[in-house]
Design an enzyme around this catalytic site. Structure first.
Site, PDB file in Angstrom:
ATOM      1  CD  GLU A  22      -2.416  -1.648   2.520  1.00  0.00           C
ATOM      2  OE1 GLU A  22      -3.512  -2.231   2.563  1.00  0.00           O
ATOM      3  OE2 GLU A  22      -1.726  -1.419   3.531  1.00  0.00           O
ATOM      4  CG  ASP A 207     -10.794  -9.828   2.223  1.00  0.00           C
ATOM      5  OD1 ASP A 207     -11.692  -9.922   3.083  1.00  0.00           O
ATOM      6  OD2 ASP A 207      -9.817  -9.061   2.340  1.00  0.00           O
TER       7      ASP A 207
END
Length: 240
Positions: A22, A207
């Site tokens: 990230e 997810d």
């Protein structure tokens, strides 16, 4: 684009990122990147589209996130902090790869309800939801729309849990109306709220916060972080 009139008071933007993938999605956009150690953390300074930026990998969890946000504010004085990363999907209308822009944040594991408080209430502040900066959110939504990235605007829920069961997923969604769950955004939001700095959470869905999450999360984390990188580049270019 018309959204350029927004965020006109923002010059320096800070990015708080939980993990390397990230952080890399942000710092790969920097011109003339410089590393600075402050408060025991490695911060990276640079520019994106002419705007000064600072980024840090906070680590996973709410305490690390709050510490990093506070250190960034005290040491680098950003006008806006964006917490960016990945998240678990809580919505039937979203899918892996989609993006959530925060309207507000909530700590789903904050619970003093045995004392008569609402679940999620932050003691001392006496708030459940902490609102994100509306101008920054509108600008981010505008650039995502122009990029044709599927996204939604709503509550981001944070807790010191990797959510991987339908029961916990449904509790968070039904209790707080949240679109996604992760482990840092609301802590960044609380630090920013306490110190008077506007904030925004940008999360790409890695997810579905269910039994498949332990496999889906590592499989999609890097890929969906690339979407966030493109969104941040467009956001910084669009700043007035």
């Amino acid at each position: 684009m018309s959204e350029k009139v927004l965020c006109r008071d923002v010059r320096t933007v800070g990015f708080v990122c939980p993990m390397d993938c990230e952080l890399n999605a942000v710092t790969c956009l920097f011109d003339e990147k410089k590393e600075v150690t402050y408060a025991g953390m490695d911060f990276y300074e640079g520019q994106i589209s002419g705007h000064p930026c600072v980024a840090v990998k906070c680590g996973v969890g709410k305490v690390f996130a709050a510490l990093a946000a506070q250190a960034m504010i005290l040491g680098f004085r950003p006008d806006l902090i964006i917490n960016t990363g990945v998240a678990g999907n809580l919505s039937d209308d979203l899918s892996i790869g989609d993006v959530v822009v925060s309207s507000a944040v909530v700590q789903h594991d904050m619970d003093t309800s045995p004392l008569g408080d609402p679940v999620g209430l932050i003691s001392g502040i006496n708030k459940v939801l902490l609102e994100s900066d509306g101008d920054a959110a509108a600008l981010m939504r505008g650039v995502l729309k122009e990029m044709n990235v599927r996204h939604a605007y709503g509550v981001v829920a944070s807790g010191d849990q990797f959510v991987a069961t339908a029961a916990r997923r449904d509790f968070i969604r039904d209790t707080f109306g949240a679109l996604c769950c992760e482990m840092e955004g609301a802590a960044v939001g609380q630090a920013c709220y306490a110190l008077g700095v506007p904030f925004l959470v940008l999360r790409a869905l890695s997810d579905d916060a269910n039994g498949n999450s332990p496999d889906d999360f590592p499989a999609y984390c890097v890929k969906v972080s690339e979407t966030s990188s493109r969104a941040i580049a467009a956001f910084m270019k669009a700043l007035a």
